[in-house]
Design a protein around this motif. Structure first.
Motif, PDB file in Angstrom:
ATOM      1  N   LEU A  16       0.837  -1.204   0.000  1.00  0.00           N
ATOM      2  CA  LEU A  16       0.000   0.000   0.000  1.00  0.00           C
ATOM      3  C   LEU A  16       0.872   1.255   0.000  1.00  0.00           C
ATOM      4  N   ALA A  17       1.924   1.264   0.794  1.00  0.00           N
ATOM      5  CA  ALA A  17       2.825   2.418   0.832  1.00  0.00           C
ATOM      6  C   ALA A  17       3.516   2.603  -0.522  1.00  0.00           C
ATOM      7  N   ALA A  18       3.911   1.518  -1.166  1.00  0.00           N
ATOM      8  CA  ALA A  18       4.546   1.612  -2.484  1.00  0.00           C
ATOM      9  C   ALA A  18       3.582   2.213  -3.499  1.00  0.00           C
ATOM     10  N   ARG A  19       2.334   1.763  -3.471  1.00  0.00           N
ATOM     11  CA  ARG A  19       1.331   2.321  -4.387  1.00  0.00           C
ATOM     12  C   ARG A  19       1.060   3.795  -4.069  1.00  0.00           C
ATOM     13  N   TYR A  64       3.186   5.956  -2.674  1.00  0.00           N
ATOM     14  CA  TYR A  64       4.338   6.732  -3.131  1.00  0.00           C
ATOM     15  C   TYR A  64       4.214   6.994  -4.631  1.00  0.00           C
ATOM     16  N   ARG A  65       3.887   5.942  -5.396  1.00  0.00           N
ATOM     17  CA  ARG A  65       3.768   6.080  -6.849  1.00  0.00           C
ATOM     18  C   ARG A  65       2.674   7.093  -7.182  1.00  0.00           C
ATOM     19  N   ASP A  66       1.559   7.052  -6.455  1.00  0.00           N
ATOM     20  CA  ASP A  66       0.448   7.972  -6.699  1.00  0.00           C
ATOM     21  C   ASP A  66       0.864   9.410  -6.403  1.00  0.00           C
ATOM     22  N   ALA A  67       1.763   9.598  -5.440  1.00  0.00           N
ATOM     23  CA  ALA A  67       2.239  10.936  -5.081  1.00  0.00           C
ATOM     24  C   ALA A  67       3.384  11.395  -5.980  1.00  0.00           C
ATOM     25  N   GLY A  68       3.799  10.545  -6.923  1.00  0.00           N
ATOM     26  CA  GLY A  68       4.856  10.916  -7.848  1.00  0.00           C
ATOM     27  C   GLY A  68       6.264  10.662  -7.314  1.00  0.00           C
ATOM     28  N   ILE A  69       6.388   9.823  -6.280  1.00  0.00           N
ATOM     29  CA  ILE A  69       7.678   9.488  -5.681  1.00  0.00           C
ATOM     30  C   ILE A  69       7.974   8.022  -5.997  1.00  0.00           C
ATOM     31  N   TRP A  89      10.944   3.052  -4.430  1.00  0.00           N
ATOM     32  CA  TRP A  89      12.229   2.632  -3.877  1.00  0.00           C
ATOM     33  C   TRP A  89      12.633   3.496  -2.683  1.00  0.00           C
ATOM     34  N   TRP A  90      12.051   4.683  -2.559  1.00  0.00           N
ATOM     35  CA  TRP A  90      12.332   5.544  -1.413  1.00  0.00           C
ATOM     36  C   TRP A  90      11.810   4.937  -0.116  1.00  0.00           C
ATOM     37  N   LEU A  91      10.950   3.931  -0.224  1.00  0.00           N
ATOM     38  CA  LEU A  91      10.490   3.219   0.974  1.00  0.00           C
ATOM     39  C   LEU A  91      11.655   2.606   1.734  1.00  0.00           C
ATOM     40  N   LEU A  92      12.692   2.198   1.005  1.00  0.00           N
ATOM     41  CA  LEU A  92      13.865   1.627   1.668  1.00  0.00           C
ATOM     42  C   LEU A  92      14.495   2.632   2.621  1.00  0.00           C
TER      43      LEU A  92
END
Length: 159
Positions: A95-98, A100-105, A108-111
């Motif tokens: 969910l966090a990965a999705r 981030y992608r939705d916010a334009g980030i 991989w910054w999740l790492l």
């Protein structure tokens, strides 16, 4: 999902488990924050359950003796909390990965914002002194950065 469609509390829960390991696509802010609220509610219930088990025997006032039945109940609550935590770990990261992608980030910054933040925040267990405090503070700042990214508005999808 429609750009203007809002995600409610129960729809967010449904999408959370439907997209259990889906690291692609996008998730709206409402979907993320409803699941944040669900996880917060479950966490509070778990804490109340642990405190309730301990309070039933007055453990808070006499920690030197824990009856076997209370120990068993406490162990049971801890095992359930651990299992629930494992069950929501992968979908929470997805969910966090999705989000981030939705916010334009880049996801991989999740790492950095989640994994490194957790490692640094736990560093006080292994390192003593002011360096430990600095690392824990950096981990806390990275955690806040994660929350800020999750609060960003959705960026339009690129064609």
């Amino acid at each position: 999902m429609n750009e203007n469609q809002r995600v409610g509390m129960f729809r967010a829960l449904q999408l959370f488990f439907k997209n259990y390991a889906n690291f692609t696509g996008r998730s709206k802010r409402s979907e993320y924050w409803w699941m944040f609220l669900w996880n917060l509610i479950v966490g509070v219930v778990a804490i109340v359950a642990v405190i309730g088990v301990l309070a039933t025997v007055g453990f808070a006032f006499n920690p030197s003796h824990i009856p076997g039945s209370v120990f068993g109940a406490l162990l049971g609550v801890i095992v359930v909390v651990f299992i629930v935590g494992l069950a929501v770990l992968v979908p929470s990261i997805a969910l966090a990965a999705r989000r981030y992608r939705d916010a334009g980030i880049s996801p991989w910054w999740l790492l950095v914002t989640m994994l490194l933040a957790n490692i640094l925040s736990a560093s006080d267990q292994f390192i003593n002194g002011s360096m430990s405090n600095t690392l824990v503070m950096i981990g806390g700042v990275l955690g806040i950065v994660h929350l800020v990214i999750c609060a960003l508005k959705s960026k339009p999808e690129e064609a």
